[in-house]
Scaffold this motif. Structure first.
Motif, PDB file in Angstrom:
ATOM      1  N   TRP A  24       0.943  -1.202   0.034  1.00  0.00           N
ATOM      2  CA  TRP A  24      -0.029   0.043  -0.064  1.00  0.00           C
ATOM      3  C   TRP A  24       0.700   1.098   0.045  1.00  0.00           C
ATOM      4  O   TRP A  24       1.624   1.347   0.647  1.00  0.00           O
ATOM      5  CB  TRP A  24      -0.881   0.058   1.124  1.00  0.00           C
ATOM      6  N   ARG A  25       0.773   2.101  -0.999  1.00  0.00           N
ATOM      7  CA  ARG A  25       1.860   3.089  -1.323  1.00  0.00           C
ATOM      8  C   ARG A  25       1.543   4.231  -0.113  1.00  0.00           C
ATOM      9  O   ARG A  25       0.375   4.570   0.526  1.00  0.00           O
ATOM     10  CB  ARG A  25       1.507   3.610  -2.471  1.00  0.00           C
ATOM     11  N   ILE A  26       2.463   4.934  -0.021  1.00  0.00           N
ATOM     12  CA  ILE A  26       2.564   6.091   0.926  1.00  0.00           C
ATOM     13  C   ILE A  26       1.737   7.044   0.830  1.00  0.00           C
ATOM     14  O   ILE A  26       1.702   7.261  -0.583  1.00  0.00           O
ATOM     15  CB  ILE A  26       4.136   6.686   1.073  1.00  0.00           C
ATOM     16  N   VAL A  27       1.026   7.707   1.592  1.00  0.00           N
ATOM     17  CA  VAL A  27       0.166   8.846   1.105  1.00  0.00           C
ATOM     18  C   VAL A  27       1.098  10.195   1.525  1.00  0.00           C
ATOM     19  O   VAL A  27       1.346  10.572   2.588  1.00  0.00           O
ATOM     20  CB  VAL A  27      -1.185   9.041   2.221  1.00  0.00           C
ATOM     21  N   GLY A  28       1.474  10.894   0.508  1.00  0.00           N
ATOM     22  CA  GLY A  28       2.334  11.954   0.527  1.00  0.00           C
ATOM     23  C   GLY A  28       1.724  13.439   0.969  1.00  0.00           C
ATOM     24  O   GLY A  28       1.177  14.168   0.111  1.00  0.00           O
ATOM     25  N   GLY A  29       1.166  13.598   2.013  1.00  0.00           N
ATOM     26  CA  GLY A  29       0.565  14.701   2.462  1.00  0.00           C
ATOM     27  C   GLY A  29       1.264  15.996   2.221  1.00  0.00           C
ATOM     28  O   GLY A  29       2.313  16.034   2.289  1.00  0.00           O
ATOM     29  N   ASP A  30       0.467  17.120   2.118  1.00  0.00           N
ATOM     30  CA  ASP A  30       1.039  18.354   1.867  1.00  0.00           C
ATOM     31  C   ASP A  30       1.573  18.915   3.323  1.00  0.00           C
ATOM     32  O   ASP A  30       2.344  19.810   3.200  1.00  0.00           O
ATOM     33  CB  ASP A  30       0.179  19.276   1.100  1.00  0.00           C
ATOM     34  N   THR A 200       1.275  11.170  -8.483  1.00  0.00           N
ATOM     35  CA  THR A 200       1.782  10.076  -7.917  1.00  0.00           C
ATOM     36  C   THR A 200       2.456  10.137  -6.590  1.00  0.00           C
ATOM     37  O   THR A 200       3.054  11.230  -6.376  1.00  0.00           O
ATOM     38  CB  THR A 200       2.892   9.336  -9.034  1.00  0.00           C
ATOM     39  N   GLY A 201       2.122   9.367  -5.587  1.00  0.00           N
ATOM     40  CA  GLY A 201       2.655   9.545  -4.104  1.00  0.00           C
ATOM     41  C   GLY A 201       1.886  10.367  -3.584  1.00  0.00           C
ATOM     42  O   GLY A 201       2.518  10.366  -2.128  1.00  0.00           O
ATOM     43  N   LYS A 202       0.933  10.759  -3.771  1.00  0.00           N
ATOM     44  CA  LYS A 202      -0.184  11.613  -2.951  1.00  0.00           C
ATOM     45  C   LYS A 202      -1.612  11.011  -3.175  1.00  0.00           C
ATOM     46  O   LYS A 202      -1.860  10.878  -4.315  1.00  0.00           O
ATOM     47  CB  LYS A 202      -0.004  12.999  -3.239  1.00  0.00           C
ATOM     48  N   GLY A 203      -2.081  10.756  -2.099  1.00  0.00           N
ATOM     49  CA  GLY A 203      -3.716  10.413  -2.341  1.00  0.00           C
ATOM     50  C   GLY A 203      -4.167   9.709  -0.904  1.00  0.00           C
ATOM     51  O   GLY A 203      -3.249   9.559  -0.158  1.00  0.00           O
ATOM     52  N   ALA A 204      -5.455   9.401  -1.047  1.00  0.00           N
ATOM     53  CA  ALA A 204      -6.181   8.695   0.069  1.00  0.00           C
ATOM     54  C   ALA A 204      -5.709   7.458   0.080  1.00  0.00           C
ATOM     55  O   ALA A 204      -5.160   6.581  -0.683  1.00  0.00           O
ATOM     56  CB  ALA A 204      -7.622   8.843   0.010  1.00  0.00           C
ATOM     57  N   CYS A 205      -5.789   6.729   1.455  1.00  0.00           N
ATOM     58  CA  CYS A 205      -5.396   5.405   1.472  1.00  0.00           C
ATOM     59  C   CYS A 205      -6.267   4.638   2.831  1.00  0.00           C
ATOM     60  O   CYS A 205      -7.154   5.380   3.330  1.00  0.00           O
ATOM     61  CB  CYS A 205      -3.790   5.216   1.788  1.00  0.00           C
ATOM     62  N   HIS A 206      -5.958   3.675   3.184  1.00  0.00           N
ATOM     63  CA  HIS A 206      -6.458   2.883   4.317  1.00  0.00           C
ATOM     64  C   HIS A 206      -6.813   3.673   5.493  1.00  0.00           C
ATOM     65  O   HIS A 206      -5.699   4.281   6.098  1.00  0.00           O
ATOM     66  CB  HIS A 206      -6.089   1.648   4.421  1.00  0.00           C
ATOM     67  N   CYS A 230      -3.612   2.931  -3.374  1.00  0.00           N
ATOM     68  CA  CYS A 230      -3.436   3.994  -2.860  1.00  0.00           C
ATOM     69  C   CYS A 230      -2.106   4.801  -3.632  1.00  0.00           C
ATOM     70  O   CYS A 230      -1.115   4.181  -3.625  1.00  0.00           O
ATOM     71  CB  CYS A 230      -3.050   3.861  -1.464  1.00  0.00           C
ATOM     72  N   ALA A 231      -2.251   5.885  -3.799  1.00  0.00           N
ATOM     73  CA  ALA A 231      -1.284   6.959  -4.222  1.00  0.00           C
ATOM     74  C   ALA A 231      -0.438   6.471  -5.519  1.00  0.00           C
ATOM     75  O   ALA A 231       0.699   6.676  -5.571  1.00  0.00           O
ATOM     76  CB  ALA A 231      -0.337   7.306  -3.201  1.00  0.00           C
ATOM     77  N   GLU A 232      -1.017   5.773  -6.535  1.00  0.00           N
ATOM     78  CA  GLU A 232      -0.491   5.282  -7.669  1.00  0.00           C
ATOM     79  C   GLU A 232      -0.421   6.095  -8.592  1.00  0.00           C
ATOM     80  O   GLU A 232       0.013   5.974 -10.013  1.00  0.00           O
ATOM     81  CB  GLU A 232      -0.704   3.733  -8.031  1.00  0.00           C
TER      82      GLU A 232
END
Length: 253
Positions: A24-30, A200-206, A230-232
């Motif tokens: 599950w990809r990292i969620v790169g928050g701002d 890529t690298g930013k987005g919602a996840c579990h 997630c974040a693909e």
């Protein structure tokens, strides 16, 4: 593969499975809301089985708006909505106190758990919230939103360890049209959904599911629903609140 954005350890066997790469990809928050006051006063954490499962937004002092897939097991007659615990008013999960219970849960009658359509639900609380500067009711949208900057906050996982973020994170995204979203997505997206993308690298996840997607004026235009995965680099898909204004009004009281 369509993946519902919910905490993996809670519902993966029912609603979701990891991608072929097993991660599950990292969620790169701002940014990190941390302990800053009044950051997202509309947001609540939903706990089932003693752990944060999803988020929701406060419609009024006794009503929570969330995703149906977060609470679908409590919509049937004979279920026990008091097993859903709600906490509000803090930005850190470790500081939240789950001192309120669900009284009833209403899922959209046409919610489709296979295609994740009409992914919207209302929780009525056993005890009314006390509204303060840190606990506020969100405003519903008056118009539809396309090609605008939006923000969502969440406690979802931030790396492939599936460990939730203690601090509330936020991501700035941009909504895109349904047509553009369909062109970018391998799964079906419908007119009652809104897509937003941050790259890529930013987005919602579990753990982010059910939370509000906020327009620049603070209105809740979307409910975090699903993503692939997630974040693909694909858009994240949200329930389009504007499409359900009548349903919300009919079921919130």
């Amino acid at each position: 593969m369509k993946v519902v954005i919910i905490l993996a350890c809670v519902a993966a066997t029912v609603f979701a499975a990891p991608g072929n790469n097993g991660s599950w990809r990292i969620v790169g928050g701002d940014g990190d809301a941390g302990t800053a006051p009044h950051t997202s006063p509309y947001q609540v954490s939903l706990s089932i089985n003693g752990a944060h499962t999803c988020s929701g937004s406060i419609l009024d002092d006794s009503t929570i708006l969330t995703a149906a897939h977060c609470v679908v097991g409590f919509c049937d007659e004979g279920s026990d909505p008091t097993l859903i615990k709600i906490a509000a008013g803090k930005n850190k999960l470790s500081e939240l106190v789950y001192n309120n219970k669900g009284k009833s849960v209403i899922c959209h009658e046409d919610y489709d758990s296979w295609d994740i359509k009409n992914d919207i639900a209302i929780i009525k609380l056993e005890t009314a919230l006390t509204l303060t500067a840190d606990i506020q009711a969100v405003q519903l949208p008056r118009t539809d939103i396309i090609n605008e900057e939006v923000t969502f906050y969440g406690w979802g996982t931030t790396d492939n360890s599936s460990i939730l973020s203690d601090a509330l994170k936020y991501i700035t995204m941009k909504t895109i049209s349904v047509k553009d979203c369909i062109d970018k997505m391998p799964d079906k997206v419908g007119p009652t959904e809104v897509c937003a993308i941050a790259g890529t690298g930013k987005g919602a996840c579990h753990g982010d599911a059910g939370g509000p997607l906020l327009a620049s004026d603070g209105t809740v235009i979307g409910i975090v629903s699903w993503g692939i995965p997630c974040a693909e680099g694909y858009p994240d898909v949200f329930t389009r609140v504007y499409s359900f204004l009548d349903w919300i009004e009919e079921n919130r009281n």
